[in-house]
Design a protein around this motif. Structure first.
Motif, PDB file in Angstrom:
ATOM      1  N   HIS A   1      46.758  53.423  -3.427  1.00 45.87           N
ATOM      2  CA  HIS A   1      46.010  53.991  -2.301  1.00 45.87           C
ATOM      3  C   HIS A   1      46.415  53.334  -0.986  1.00 45.87           C
ATOM      4  N   LEU A   2      46.545  52.036  -1.006  1.00 48.76           N
ATOM      5  CA  LEU A   2      46.885  51.318   0.225  1.00 48.76           C
ATOM      6  C   LEU A   2      48.280  51.710   0.709  1.00 48.76           C
ATOM      7  N   LYS A   3      49.212  51.858  -0.204  1.00 48.25           N
ATOM      8  CA  LYS A   3      50.572  52.216   0.182  1.00 48.25           C
ATOM      9  C   LYS A   3      50.649  53.666   0.674  1.00 48.25           C
ATOM     10  N   LEU A   4      49.805  54.534   0.093  1.00 47.41           N
ATOM     11  CA  LEU A   4      49.862  55.956   0.453  1.00 47.41           C
ATOM     12  C   LEU A   4      49.085  56.297   1.720  1.00 47.41           C
ATOM     13  N   TYR A   5      47.907  55.694   1.883  1.00 46.89           N
ATOM     14  CA  TYR A   5      46.979  56.188   2.904  1.00 46.89           C
ATOM     15  C   TYR A   5      46.792  55.269   4.108  1.00 46.89           C
ATOM     16  N   MET A   6      47.262  54.032   4.053  1.00 50.60           N
ATOM     17  CA  MET A   6      47.028  53.139   5.172  1.00 50.60           C
ATOM     18  C   MET A   6      48.134  53.298   6.223  1.00 50.60           C
ATOM     19  N   PRO A   7      47.795  53.097   7.495  1.00 48.87           N
ATOM     20  CA  PRO A   7      48.797  53.236   8.570  1.00 48.87           C
ATOM     21  C   PRO A   7      50.030  52.366   8.328  1.00 48.87           C
ATOM     22  N   GLY A   8      49.813  51.129   7.859  1.00 50.02           N
ATOM     23  CA  GLY A   8      50.952  50.227   7.633  1.00 50.02           C
ATOM     24  C   GLY A   8      51.508  50.345   6.234  1.00 50.02           C
ATOM     25  N   HIS A   9      51.031  51.358   5.471  1.00 52.40           N
ATOM     26  CA  HIS A   9      51.517  51.613   4.111  1.00 52.40           C
ATOM     27  C   HIS A   9      51.411  50.379   3.202  1.00 52.40           C
ATOM     28  N   GLY A  10      50.287  49.686   3.350  1.00 50.62           N
ATOM     29  CA  GLY A  10      50.013  48.562   2.451  1.00 50.62           C
ATOM     30  C   GLY A  10      50.192  47.202   3.077  1.00 50.62           C
ATOM     31  N   ASN A  11      50.922  47.098   4.163  1.00 50.53           N
ATOM     32  CA  ASN A  11      51.087  45.804   4.806  1.00 50.53           C
ATOM     33  C   ASN A  11      49.757  45.340   5.405  1.00 50.53           C
ATOM     34  N   GLY A  12      49.539  44.036   5.363  1.00 48.86           N
ATOM     35  CA  GLY A  12      48.297  43.492   5.908  1.00 48.86           C
ATOM     36  C   GLY A  12      48.271  43.414   7.412  1.00 48.86           C
ATOM     37  N   TRP A  13      49.294  44.000   8.071  1.00 49.60           N
ATOM     38  CA  TRP A  13      49.338  43.942   9.531  1.00 49.60           C
ATOM     39  C   TRP A  13      48.216  44.771  10.145  1.00 49.60           C
ATOM     40  N   ASP A  14      47.745  45.766   9.405  1.00 54.79           N
ATOM     41  CA  ASP A  14      46.670  46.605   9.948  1.00 54.79           C
ATOM     42  C   ASP A  14      45.421  45.752  10.192  1.00 54.79           C
ATOM     43  N   ASN A  15      44.803  45.929  11.337  1.00 51.60           N
ATOM     44  CA  ASN A  15      43.516  45.280  11.623  1.00 51.60           C
ATOM     45  C   ASN A  15      42.445  46.297  11.236  1.00 51.60           C
ATOM     46  N   ILE A  16      42.019  46.264   9.976  1.00 55.22           N
ATOM     47  CA  ILE A  16      41.233  47.382   9.462  1.00 55.22           C
ATOM     48  C   ILE A  16      40.375  46.948   8.267  1.00 55.22           C
ATOM     49  N   PHE A  17      39.272  47.667   8.027  1.00 56.68           N
ATOM     50  CA  PHE A  17      38.529  47.556   6.771  1.00 56.68           C
ATOM     51  C   PHE A  17      38.188  48.965   6.310  1.00 56.68           C
ATOM     52  N   LEU A  18      37.944  49.122   5.023  1.00 60.90           N
ATOM     53  CA  LEU A  18      37.766  50.452   4.446  1.00 60.90           C
ATOM     54  C   LEU A  18      36.301  50.756   4.163  1.00 60.90           C
ATOM     55  N   LYS A  19      35.855  51.915   4.638  1.00 62.66           N
ATOM     56  CA  LYS A  19      34.578  52.455   4.192  1.00 62.66           C
ATOM     57  C   LYS A  19      34.828  53.236   2.900  1.00 62.66           C
ATOM     58  N   ASN A  20      33.793  53.363   2.063  1.00 66.08           N
ATOM     59  CA  ASN A  20      34.022  53.953   0.745  1.00 66.08           C
ATOM     60  C   ASN A  20      32.977  54.989   0.320  1.00 66.08           C
ATOM     61  N   CYS A  21      32.039  55.324   1.246  1.00 67.00           N
ATOM     62  CA  CYS A  21      30.999  56.290   0.884  1.00 67.00           C
ATOM     63  C   CYS A  21      30.930  57.392   1.945  1.00 67.00           C
ATOM     64  N   PRO A  22      31.637  58.496   1.719  1.00 68.89           N
ATOM     65  CA  PRO A  22      31.618  59.582   2.711  1.00 68.89           C
ATOM     66  C   PRO A  22      30.214  60.145   2.943  1.00 68.89           C
ATOM     67  N   ARG A  23      29.403  60.172   1.933  1.00 68.37           N
ATOM     68  CA  ARG A  23      28.054  60.743   2.063  1.00 68.37           C
ATOM     69  C   ARG A  23      27.251  60.049   3.146  1.00 68.37           C
ATOM     70  N   PHE A  24      27.339  58.743   3.243  1.00 66.81           N
ATOM     71  CA  PHE A  24      26.589  57.982   4.245  1.00 66.81           C
ATOM     72  C   PHE A  24      27.490  57.378   5.317  1.00 66.81           C
ATOM     73  N   ASN A  25      28.794  57.702   5.253  1.00 69.90           N
ATOM     74  CA  ASN A  25      29.760  57.142   6.202  1.00 69.90           C
ATOM     75  C   ASN A  25      29.621  55.616   6.264  1.00 69.90           C
ATOM     76  N   SER A  26      29.652  55.004   5.087  1.00 64.91           N
ATOM     77  CA  SER A  26      29.344  53.572   5.023  1.00 64.91           C
ATOM     78  C   SER A  26      30.310  52.832   4.097  1.00 64.91           C
ATOM     79  N   LEU A  27      30.215  51.525   4.186  1.00 59.74           N
ATOM     80  CA  LEU A  27      30.880  50.650   3.226  1.00 59.74           C
ATOM     81  C   LEU A  27      29.812  50.181   2.242  1.00 59.74           C
ATOM     82  N   GLN A  28      29.999  50.475   0.955  1.00 60.52           N
ATOM     83  CA  GLN A  28      29.076  50.033  -0.077  1.00 60.52           C
ATOM     84  C   GLN A  28      29.602  48.742  -0.704  1.00 60.52           C
ATOM     85  N   GLY A  29      28.689  47.833  -1.022  1.00 61.26           N
ATOM     86  CA  GLY A  29      29.048  46.492  -1.473  1.00 61.26           C
ATOM     87  C   GLY A  29      29.818  46.337  -2.768  1.00 61.26           C
ATOM     88  N   PRO A  30      29.803  47.313  -3.710  1.00 61.09           N
ATOM     89  CA  PRO A  30      30.506  47.097  -4.981  1.00 61.09           C
ATOM     90  C   PRO A  30      31.985  46.762  -4.848  1.00 61.09           C
TER      91      PRO A  30
END
Length: 466
Positions: free
Chosen positions: A343-372
């Protein structure tokens, strides 16, 4: 100081029915103990009242007060060596049906023995001082002997009891700690080694080549210190032995309130590593202190503080800079690191490199980041670990909400990744047969956990099971 003088005066006073006044003092006016004549404090016995005698007996009181002070100081300063009596071997603890009671009894016996020994020594020293000081005041041998005998009885009764009480107080904490440590040692020795595949040279070499590189970690509640302890330790052990979850990452850490040995498993789960054990032979958890948290609405844990402490531990470890992404997961989350890498290689701007200054949300229903499962790029994680102390909203919040708020305060933007998590509380269902989703939550039962893992794995490769 005044109390010692009063005590000394009490020792020196012979009851009227036990003593006769020395011949040279007969005829004097009787004065009760504690009266001050001519502004001179002095001791009084039966018919002891001359100014000269009173002044000398005052010296007696002073000397006895000093002796008493030295006696007490001796016992106070000697309290710590008595802790040696509370140290029992593992065999002794195992043989005793009630080890705490047995150790306490042994300590009491040893204390009484040493108190008697020191009281005897102090009595002899005080007797010499007393005889020297009162020799010129009391010539009658019988009266002098009674005075000395009373002194010996009073010092044993009063200061012997005080010394025993002080010693007991000083060592009670050590007894409790020693018994506690012995129970940890007993549990540790009753916990045989277990295998950790991810630490074998072959697997470590394979994982080192995996890209993007991921540092994965979790906080695990422990047996005996949290109601979820047994469940979470069992889940972590299951993943550890199968080399799945965080143990399939390039590097990993399990954080707990106390240091446990992950390479051992016994009647109380992962054993605590006792003091004195060569911990370099074990695979320890990262001890970060208390992980106890309150509950909020809908029983959501208000767990921001333990995770803030965990992030400071990550900062001190200096490990994150070697990896492209940092992933925190809950022990009851079934997840697949290999899918996350894709997923990181396919969908991230840097294609997996940690250069991106970013974090991932994971719940489209609430537009949120869930703790699991929480996924943060190296740059975003470095920003977080270096500045988390500056983020507001720590107390009384859930960890996932706090992390999102903190990251946004620090200028780390989010990106929604809908394939990251299938969460019952976000989606309303769990479908472990989905091969696109990275993680599935919650699975608190170890058997159900593996059922979900195998179902998802079988959907990828029908013939492969763990």
């Amino acid at each position: 100081g005044g109390n010692f003088f009063c005590a000394a005066a009490m020792w020196a006073k012979i009851p009227e029915d036990e003593a006769e006044a020395p011949p040279e003092l007969r005829g004097c006016e009787e004065v009760s103990t504690g009266v001050v004549r001519n502004s001179q404090p002095f001791l009084s016995g039966s018919s002891w009242c001359s100014h000269r005698s009173g002044r000398r007996v005052f010296i007696t009181a002073l000397v006895l007060g000093i002796v008493a002070a030295i006696f007490l100081a001796t016992f106070v300063t000697r309290a710590s060596p008595f802790t040696a009596y509370s140290a029992k071997t593992l065999v002794e603890v195992e043989d005793a049906q009630e080890p705490t009671k047995k150790i306490a009894t042994d300590v009491e016996r040893d204390v009484e023995r040493d108190v008697d020994k020191d009281v005897d020594k102090t009595e002899e020293q005080a007797k010499e001082v007393l005889e020297t000081v009162i020799r010129s005041d009391i010539s009658d041998p019988a009266t002098k002997q009674k005075l000395i005998a009373k002194f010996r009885g009073d010092i044993r009764r009063k200061f012997g009891g005080i010394a025993k009480t002080n010693l007991k107080k000083a060592i009670d904490g050590d007894i409790e700690r020693d018994v506690h440590e012995n129970s940890h040692l007993k549990n540790y020795l009753a916990s045989p080694p277990i295998g950790i595949p991810s630490l074998t040279p072959k697997i470590q070499k394979e994982q080192a080549l995996q890209w993007p590189s991921m540092f994965c970690w979790c906080i695990m509640q422990t047996v005996g210190l949290n109601s979820w302890g047994w469940m979470e330790e069992t889940l972590v052990k299951q993943q550890l032995e199968n080399g799945i979850g965080i143990f399939a990452c390039n590097e990993w850490a399990v954080m707990t309130d106390v240091k446990l040995a992950l390479n051992r498993w016994g009647p109380r789960g992962f054993p605590r590593i006792p003091k004195g054990i060569n911990s370099t032979l074990d695979t320890p958890t990262w001890a970060i202190g208390s992980t106890q948290v309150a509950k909020g609405a809908m029983t959501n844990p208000l767990n921001a503080m333990p995770f803030r402490t965990a992030w400071k531990a990550l900062q001190l470890s200096k490990k994150l800079s070697k990896h492209d992404w940092v992933i925190k997961v809950d022990p009851d989350t079934v997840w697949f690191p290999v899918r996350l890498r894709n997923h990181l290689k396919l969908y991230m701007p840097g294609h997996g490199n940690g250069w991106d200054n970013i974090f991932l949300k994971n719940c489209p229903r609430f537009n949120s980041l869930q703790g699991p499962i929480e996924v943060i790029s190296r740059q975003g994680a470095t920003n977080l670990e270096n500045n988390i102390q500056n983020c507001g909203g720590v107390w009384g919040t859930g960890e996932d909400h706090f992390i999102v708020n903190c990251l946004q305060q620090l200028g780390v933007p989010p990106k929604m990744e809908p394939g990251l998590l299938n969460d019952k509380y976000c989606d309303g269902y769990i479908d472990c047969s989905n091969t696109w989703k990275v993680a599935f939550h919650p699975h608190k039962n170890p058997a159900h956990f593996m059922e979900c893992f195998n179902a998802s794995k079988e959907a990828e490769h029908p013939t492969k099971k763990v």
